[in-house]
Scaffold this active site. Structure first.
Site, PDB file in Angstrom:
ATOM      1  N   ARG A  18       0.852  -1.199   0.000  1.00 52.09           N
ATOM      2  CA  ARG A  18       0.000   0.000   0.000  1.00 52.09           C
ATOM      3  C   ARG A  18       0.888   1.250   0.000  1.00 52.09           C
ATOM      4  NH1 ARG A  18      -1.851  -0.154   6.403  1.00 52.09           N
ATOM      5  NH2 ARG A  18      -0.097   1.089   7.131  1.00 52.09           N
ATOM      6  N   ASP A  39       5.712  -7.719   1.783  1.00 57.93           N
ATOM      7  CA  ASP A  39       5.030  -7.014   2.870  1.00 57.93           C
ATOM      8  C   ASP A  39       4.545  -8.024   3.895  1.00 57.93           C
ATOM      9  OD1 ASP A  39       3.065  -5.159   4.291  1.00 57.93           O
ATOM     10  OD2 ASP A  39       3.614  -3.864   2.608  1.00 57.93           O
ATOM     11  N   ASP A  65       8.877 -10.137   6.518  1.00 58.18           N
ATOM     12  CA  ASP A  65       8.962  -9.248   7.684  1.00 58.18           C
ATOM     13  C   ASP A  65      10.383  -8.699   7.706  1.00 58.18           C
ATOM     14  OD1 ASP A  65       9.252  -8.017  10.111  1.00 58.18           O
ATOM     15  OD2 ASP A  65       8.468  -9.676  11.309  1.00 58.18           O
ATOM     16  N   VAL A  66      10.517  -7.395   7.472  1.00 60.72           N
ATOM     17  CA  VAL A  66      11.871  -6.831   7.313  1.00 60.72           C
ATOM     18  C   VAL A  66      12.710  -6.916   8.580  1.00 60.72           C
ATOM     19  CG1 VAL A  66      11.225  -5.270   5.412  1.00 60.72           C
ATOM     20  CG2 VAL A  66      11.155  -4.430   7.788  1.00 60.72           C
ATOM     21  N   ASN A  92      11.559   0.173   1.556  1.00 61.33           N
ATOM     22  CA  ASN A  92      10.530   1.190   1.800  1.00 61.33           C
ATOM     23  C   ASN A  92       9.723   0.943   3.078  1.00 61.33           C
ATOM     24  OD1 ASN A  92       8.189   3.130   0.928  1.00 61.33           O
ATOM     25  ND2 ASN A  92       7.233   1.113   1.155  1.00 61.33           N
ATOM     26  N   TYR A 161      10.999   8.807  15.419  1.00 59.59           N
ATOM     27  CA  TYR A 161      10.932   8.505  13.977  1.00 59.59           C
ATOM     28  C   TYR A 161      12.073   9.215  13.240  1.00 59.59           C
ATOM     29  CZ  TYR A 161       8.965   8.532   9.208  1.00 59.59           C
ATOM     30  OH  TYR A 161       8.771   8.394   7.860  1.00 59.59           O
ATOM     31  N   LYS A 165      15.062   7.639  10.912  1.00 58.13           N
ATOM     32  CA  LYS A 165      15.235   7.994   9.499  1.00 58.13           C
ATOM     33  C   LYS A 165      16.608   8.622   9.245  1.00 58.13           C
ATOM     34  CE  LYS A 165      11.535   6.247   7.778  1.00 58.13           C
ATOM     35  NZ  LYS A 165      11.555   5.289   6.681  1.00 58.13           N
ATOM     36  N   VAL A 196       3.248  12.865   2.603  1.00 61.46           N
ATOM     37  CA  VAL A 196       2.311  12.372   1.583  1.00 61.46           C
ATOM     38  C   VAL A 196       1.102  11.796   2.331  1.00 61.46           C
ATOM     39  CG1 VAL A 196       1.999  10.853  -0.406  1.00 61.46           C
ATOM     40  CG2 VAL A 196       4.297  11.689   0.163  1.00 61.46           C
ATOM     41  N   THR A 198      -0.742   9.309   2.812  1.00 58.18           N
ATOM     42  CA  THR A 198      -0.999   7.860   2.840  1.00 58.18           C
ATOM     43  C   THR A 198      -1.597   7.532   4.210  1.00 58.18           C
ATOM     44  OG1 THR A 198       1.167   7.513   3.794  1.00 58.18           O
ATOM     45  CG2 THR A 198       1.024   7.427   1.389  1.00 58.18           C
TER      46      THR A 198
HETATM   47  N1  LIG Z   1       3.741   9.109   3.978  1.00 57.74           N
HETATM   48  C1  LIG Z   1       4.633  10.019   4.297  1.00 57.74           C
HETATM   49  O1  LIG Z   1       4.305  11.189   4.511  1.00 57.74           O
HETATM   50  C2  LIG Z   1       6.099   9.653   4.384  1.00 57.74           C
HETATM   51  C3  LIG Z   1       7.023  10.697   4.443  1.00 57.74           C
HETATM   52  C4  LIG Z   1       8.374  10.392   4.535  1.00 57.74           C
HETATM   53  C5  LIG Z   1       8.791   9.077   4.549  1.00 57.74           C
HETATM   54  N2  LIG Z   1       7.857   8.079   4.490  1.00 57.74           N
HETATM   55  C6  LIG Z   1       8.359   6.703   4.509  1.00 57.74           C
HETATM   56  O2  LIG Z   1       7.915   6.034   3.348  1.00 57.74           O
HETATM   57  C7  LIG Z   1       7.724   4.648   3.614  1.00 57.74           C
HETATM   58  C8  LIG Z   1       6.326   4.232   3.213  1.00 57.74           C
HETATM   59  O3  LIG Z   1       5.400   5.002   3.957  1.00 57.74           O
HETATM   60  P1  LIG Z   1       3.822   5.002   3.673  1.00 57.74           P
HETATM   61  O4  LIG Z   1       3.353   6.368   3.891  1.00 57.74           O
HETATM   62  O5  LIG Z   1       3.534   4.304   2.418  1.00 57.74           O
HETATM   63  O6  LIG Z   1       3.350   4.109   4.938  1.00 57.74           O
HETATM   64  P2  LIG Z   1       2.176   3.048   5.066  1.00 57.74           P
HETATM   65  O7  LIG Z   1       1.987   2.848   6.528  1.00 57.74           O
HETATM   66  O8  LIG Z   1       1.012   3.442   4.246  1.00 57.74           O
HETATM   67  O9  LIG Z   1       2.824   1.724   4.417  1.00 57.74           O
HETATM   68  C9  LIG Z   1       3.901   1.092   5.027  1.00 57.74           C
HETATM   69  C10 LIG Z   1       3.964  -0.343   4.527  1.00 57.74           C
HETATM   70  O10 LIG Z   1       5.062  -0.991   5.195  1.00 57.74           O
HETATM   71  C11 LIG Z   1       4.636  -2.265   5.628  1.00 57.74           C
HETATM   72  N3  LIG Z   1       5.424  -2.734   6.765  1.00 57.74           N
HETATM   73  C12 LIG Z   1       5.444  -2.234   8.030  1.00 57.74           C
HETATM   74  N4  LIG Z   1       6.219  -2.989   8.811  1.00 57.74           N
HETATM   75  C13 LIG Z   1       6.715  -3.979   8.033  1.00 57.74           C
HETATM   76  C14 LIG Z   1       7.587  -5.080   8.274  1.00 57.74           C
HETATM   77  N5  LIG Z   1       8.082  -5.331   9.490  1.00 57.74           N
HETATM   78  N6  LIG Z   1       7.905  -5.888   7.233  1.00 57.74           N
HETATM   79  C15 LIG Z   1       7.382  -5.665   5.994  1.00 57.74           C
HETATM   80  N7  LIG Z   1       6.550  -4.647   5.709  1.00 57.74           N
HETATM   81  C16 LIG Z   1       6.218  -3.819   6.727  1.00 57.74           C
HETATM   82  C17 LIG Z   1       3.175  -2.051   5.996  1.00 57.74           C
HETATM   83  O11 LIG Z   1       2.464  -3.282   6.073  1.00 57.74           O
HETATM   84  C18 LIG Z   1       2.708  -1.146   4.871  1.00 57.74           C
HETATM   85  O12 LIG Z   1       2.266  -1.857   3.749  1.00 57.74           O
HETATM   86  C19 LIG Z   1       8.028   4.457   5.101  1.00 57.74           C
HETATM   87  O13 LIG Z   1       9.371   4.052   5.264  1.00 57.74           O
HETATM   88  C20 LIG Z   1       7.838   5.857   5.655  1.00 57.74           C
HETATM   89  O14 LIG Z   1       8.565   6.049   6.847  1.00 57.74           O
HETATM   90  C21 LIG Z   1       6.529   8.332   4.413  1.00 57.74           C
END
Ligand SMILES: NC(=O)c1ccc[n+]([C@@H]2O[C@H](COP(=O)([O-])OP(=O)(O)OC[C@H]3O[C@@H](n4cnc5c(N)ncnc54)[C@H](O)[C@@H]3O)[C@@H](O)[C@H]2O)c1
Length: 267
Positions: A18, A39, A65-66, A92, A161, A165, A196, A198
């Site tokens: 997602r 995922d 599972d990462v 990611n 967080y 990062k 973003v 999400t």
């Molecule tokens: N959305 C934002 O504003 C934003 C901004 C900066 C950075 N990010 C980074 O971008 C990446 C994606 O974020 P997003 O907004 O899509 O988040 P999200 O929560 O919508 O999606 C994260 C995905 O990671 C998966 N995940 C979590 N733990 C996991 C694990 N242990 N093993 C495998 N998969 C796992 C979840 O199941 C999910 O599908 C993340 O690293 C987040 O920190 C997001």
């Protein structure tokens, strides 16, 4: 053929079920790569892969599972088998748990350290082992780690967080130095996405209001936009296209770099 073209490349995207990861998997595929979505979310992840397959892409899903080393070993082996190699790894998957630093719960910080830091480090480890000469794929490639604008600015409510990062940023740079020095033929870079909307991004805005840092969710989002020279929030495609670039030969002389994709918020 354009240097941006990913025809023949084989990619694995963690957290690809997602949000940003889904967009990255789709963008890599749209630009010619075959893709494995990895995922914890089996139903959503399999659906993303199925949709790509319907569009004619070689695609699959692996439960990964990462935070778990055995899961990486199995997931990479499965992906390399399914795709016939591996040239692109996008680390990611991530989690965000907001808190004031005066109030944070150690278990929440441990969770973020596990997923964001250990999960990315294990991804780099197993990605390099697979792509370097003699590995199961063995043809070099590109690793793209997803950091955050939180690693480049101080925004309230996300200290833990932000720390994780920032760690992703440092892991990236040392991994790039080692991969270069040891002749692995693998570039390692990271992206700093801006906010973003999400699942994660929306929750973060809600948290900011609930922590009392902003009078409302709208004001929290408005503050982010006001801090952003481009004058808007990020979109999934903004991040996905940056990953395509770093994965492609257009970025062939770029390694150990962090690319802000934040509309200027972190500059
Ligand atoms: N959305 C934002 O504003 C934003 C901004 C900066 C950075 N990010 C980074 O971008 C990446 C994606 O974020 P997003 O907004 O899509 O988040 P999200 O929560 O919508 O999606 C994260 C995905 O990671 C998966 N995940 C979590 N733990 C996991 C694990 N242990 N093993 C495998 N998969 C796992 C979840 O199941 C999910 O599908 C993340 O690293 C987040 O920190 C997001």
């Amino acid at each position: 053929m354009s240097v941006f073209d990913l025809a023949g490349r084989k990619a694995l995207v963690t957290g690809g079920a997602r949000g940003l990861g889904q967009g990255m998997a789709e963008a890599l595929a749209r630009n010619g790569a075959s893709v494995v979505v990895a995922d914890l979310l089996d139903v959503e992840g399999a659906a993303v892969a199925e949709q790509l397959a319907k569009e004619g892409v070689t695609a699959g899903f692996v439960h990964l599972d990462v935070t778990d080393e055995a899961s990486w070993e199995a997931g990479i082996a499965e992906a390399a088998e399914l795709l016939g190699g591996l040239d692109v790894l996008v680390n990611n998957a991530g989690v965000e748990i907001s808190a004031l630093i005066s109030e944070f719960r150690p278990e929440d910080l441990r969770t973020m350290l596990e997923v964001n830091v250990l999960g990315t480090a294990l991804g780099i480890k197993h990605g390099l082992r697979a792509m370097r000469p003699g590995g199961v794929a063995g043809a070099g490639g590109s690793i793209v780690n997803i950091s955050s604008v939180a690693a480049t600015i101080a925004f309230p409510g996300i200290s833990g967080y932000s720390a994780t990062k920032s760690a992703v940023d440092r892991l990236t740079r040392v991994a790039a130095a080692e991969a270069g020095k040891l002749g692995y033929g693998v570039r390692v870079n990271c992206v700093y996405p801006g906010l973003v909307p999400t699942t994660m991004g929306n929750q973060l805005a809600v948290d900011m209001a609930e922590l009392g840092l902003f009078p409302s969710v709208e004001e929290a989002v408005g503050t982010v936009v006001a801090l952003t020279p481009s004058g808007r929030l990020g979109e999934v495609a903004d991040m996905a296209d940056a990953v395509v670039f770093l994965a492609s030969d257009a970025a062939r002389f770029i390694t150990g770099a962090g690319l802000p994709v934040d509309g200027g918020m972190g500059s």
